[in-house]
Write an enzyme that holds these catalytic residues in place. Structure first.
Site, short mmCIF file in Angstrom:
data_model
loop_
_atom_site.label_atom_id
_atom_site.label_comp_id
_atom_site.label_asym_id
_atom_site.label_seq_id
_atom_site.Cartn_x
_atom_site.Cartn_y
_atom_site.Cartn_z
N CYS A 290 -1.51 3.20 1.00
CA CYS A 290 -2.85 2.71 0.65
C CYS A 290 -2.75 1.20 0.48
O CYS A 290 -2.75 0.69 -0.64
CB CYS A 290 -3.35 3.37 -0.62
SG CYS A 290 -3.37 5.18 -0.56
N LYS A 296 0.56 -5.98 -2.25
CA LYS A 296 1.87 -5.33 -2.28
C LYS A 296 2.47 -5.24 -0.88
O LYS A 296 3.68 -5.35 -0.70
CB LYS A 296 1.76 -3.95 -2.91
CG LYS A 296 1.35 -3.96 -4.38
CD LYS A 296 1.35 -2.56 -4.95
CE LYS A 296 0.79 -2.55 -6.38
NZ LYS A 296 -0.67 -2.83 -6.40
N CYS A 411 -2.73 1.87 -11.21
CA CYS A 411 -3.09 0.86 -12.21
C CYS A 411 -3.89 1.51 -13.32
O CYS A 411 -5.07 1.24 -13.52
CB CYS A 411 -3.88 -0.28 -11.57
SG CYS A 411 -4.16 -1.68 -12.68
#
Length: 477
Positions: A290, A296, A411
């Site tokens: 994702c 990232k 998160c």
């Protein structure tokens, strides 16, 4: 005709235009009416006002504080305002309530003198609401100004010993269900029941303005380049730098050129943990399931390039896949960006050595950055994320080869999005697919307060990062 002398009419006075408070009000209306996020709508509004010469840097800083401060403590301010109006809050028009909240924050959360806070907010009300409702605003704010913030909280919150969760919810401006979720998560990470003081610290950290953190992408920029009088070194990641207050990321050449980016240090740490986790055998193919919007993926791509590995960055939404491609542009090693659904992947099982699956979630770990999310989210939202999170992790484990590693990242500190997801998926793996948990703590060297493991939960109040969760899983069969 009456002979009584008539009082002369008051001359009309045009409201003074206050560009700072009008901009703050318009930002709050955008958040309320369009479900927008302040961190997305406010920067372009500020830029437009600066370009037109309506605001200088000091004005922009005040407008930012008014917007974020009002949103962070909205629940507490609502409780205070409810004590000072003669009707239920739901019967107060939303635009009026936004003006009252702005005024309450100036009175209770800033150093603006009370008379100036009331006067400026009444002028704002006159400009955006009209004279009639401005009088109502004036009356309410004068009642609020009669007490300080601490006095009001003691008045509107239940005593701590009678209802600890509601007491903390009012005092630290979080919905009660989030207080409960934080309490559970802190307890699960420790050796016993979390204390009131620990929960209060976690909640209050969400009310602090976070630093802007940069990442120097390996092989393309160095942290020293970012530290050249502009930033200070991050606490844990060797690639992190905290931008000085008031600094603009776009003013740095490395950021403009894509060699560095804005990325929370917690996000850097979970990517580094995956990159440094031990794998058996080859280490040539990495996958980010994702990947949008690409932060990232850019760090993983740079780390993979240093080892001669390639990265596949997958994103379901085409426009977000475009953002990923932009973040990876210029990566020194091979990479591929694909528009793909991680729950129905186009790649063959067992194709990758390392897999990152940063699942969609409630975002409760980033309430410092998106304060309105705490009032917008509901407990039932987590039920909507749960099937997707489990499906993505299950497919990530299928995508990695035996001996390879999957990093499940979210998160959020909510147990329903973290440990319970991993526990459930591992318990339900079909025949022929098996995995074991790895202790993630040694892969975050120097980072304190990582709990009992093997998973890691980062916290703003303990680590200065977003509340990122990390579980590392090695496929064993």
């Amino acid at each position: 005709m009456s002979t009584r002398q008539q009082r002369p009419a008051k001359p009309y006075r045009r409201p003074r235009r206050d560009p700072v408070r009008i901009l703050a009000y318009e930002a709050l209306r955008a958040v309320d009416e369009r479900d927008a996020y302040a961190n997305l709508v406010l920067p372009p509004m500020l830029k437009k006002a600066r370009d037109k010469g309506e605001l200088d840097e000091r004005d922009a800083a005040l407008a930012t504080e008014l917007v974020y401060g009002t949103l962070r403590r909205q629940g507490s301010y609502d409780a205070v305002i409810a004590e000072c109006v003669d009707r239920p809050l739901r019967e107060v028009d939303p635009p009026v309530l936004d003006v009252l909240s702005l005024g309450a924050h100036q009175l209770l959360g800033t150093r603006i003198p009370p008379h100036a806070a009331v006067s400026a907010t009444v002028e704002l009300a006159r400009a955006v609401l009209g004279d009639g409702r401005a009088k109502f605003v004036n009356a309410v704010l004068r009642r609020i100004s009669a007490r300080g913030y601490g006095e009001w909280l003691d008045r509107v919150a239940p005593p701590l010993d009678e209802d600890p969760e509601e007491h903390l919810a009012v005092h630290h401006a979080h919905p009660r269900w989030i207080v409960s979720a934080f309490w559970d998560a802190l307890t699960a990470a420790g050796t016993g029941e979390a204390t009131v003081e620990q929960v209060a610290e976690a909640l209050e950290a969400d009310n602090e303005r976070p630093a802007v953190t940069l990442v120097a992408r390996p092989g393309r920029a160095t942290r020293e380049e970012l530290l050249n009088g502009t930033a200070t070194a991050g606490s844990w990641s060797p690639y992190a730098a905290h931008l000085d207050e008031g600094g603009e990321p776009g003013a740095l050449d490395a950021v403009r050129e894509g060699r560095a980016g804005v990325q929370d240090e917690g996000s850097q740490l979970v990517a580094l943990a995956l990159a440094n986790a031990p794998v058996d055998g080859d280490d040539r193919a990495w996958l980010d399931v994702c990947a949008g919007p690409g932060g990232k993926a850019a760090l993983l791509g740079a780390l993979a390039a240093e080892r001669g590995a390639g990265l596949v960055a997958a994103e379901k939404q085409p426009h977000r896949a475009g953002l990923v491609a932009r973040s990876l542009a210029g990566n020194p090693g091979p990479y591929t960006v694909v528009t793909a659904d991680g729950t129905r992947p186009p790649w063959q099982p067992g194709s990758f050595d390392r897999v990152l699956v940063d699942v969609p979630c409630s975002g409760l770990g980033a309430l410092r950055r998106r304060p309105e999310a705490r009032w917008r989210r509901r407990p039932e939202d987590l039920q909507g994320f749960a099937p997707l999170q489990r499906s993505l992790l299950h497919e990530a484990l299928r995508a990695v080869r035996p001996g390879g590693v999957v990093a499940y990242v979210t998160c959020s500190p909510h147990l329903a999005e973290t440990r319970l997801v991993v526990d459930d998926v591992l318990e339900r793996l079909p025949g022929g697919l098996a995995a074991e948990r790895l202790d993630a703590r040694p892969l975050l060297p120097g980072v304190p307060d990582l709990g009992e493991g093997p998973d890691v939960q980062l916290w703003p109040h303990l680590h200065g990062t977003d509340a990122m969760y990390l579980a590392l899983l090695r496929r064993t069969a």
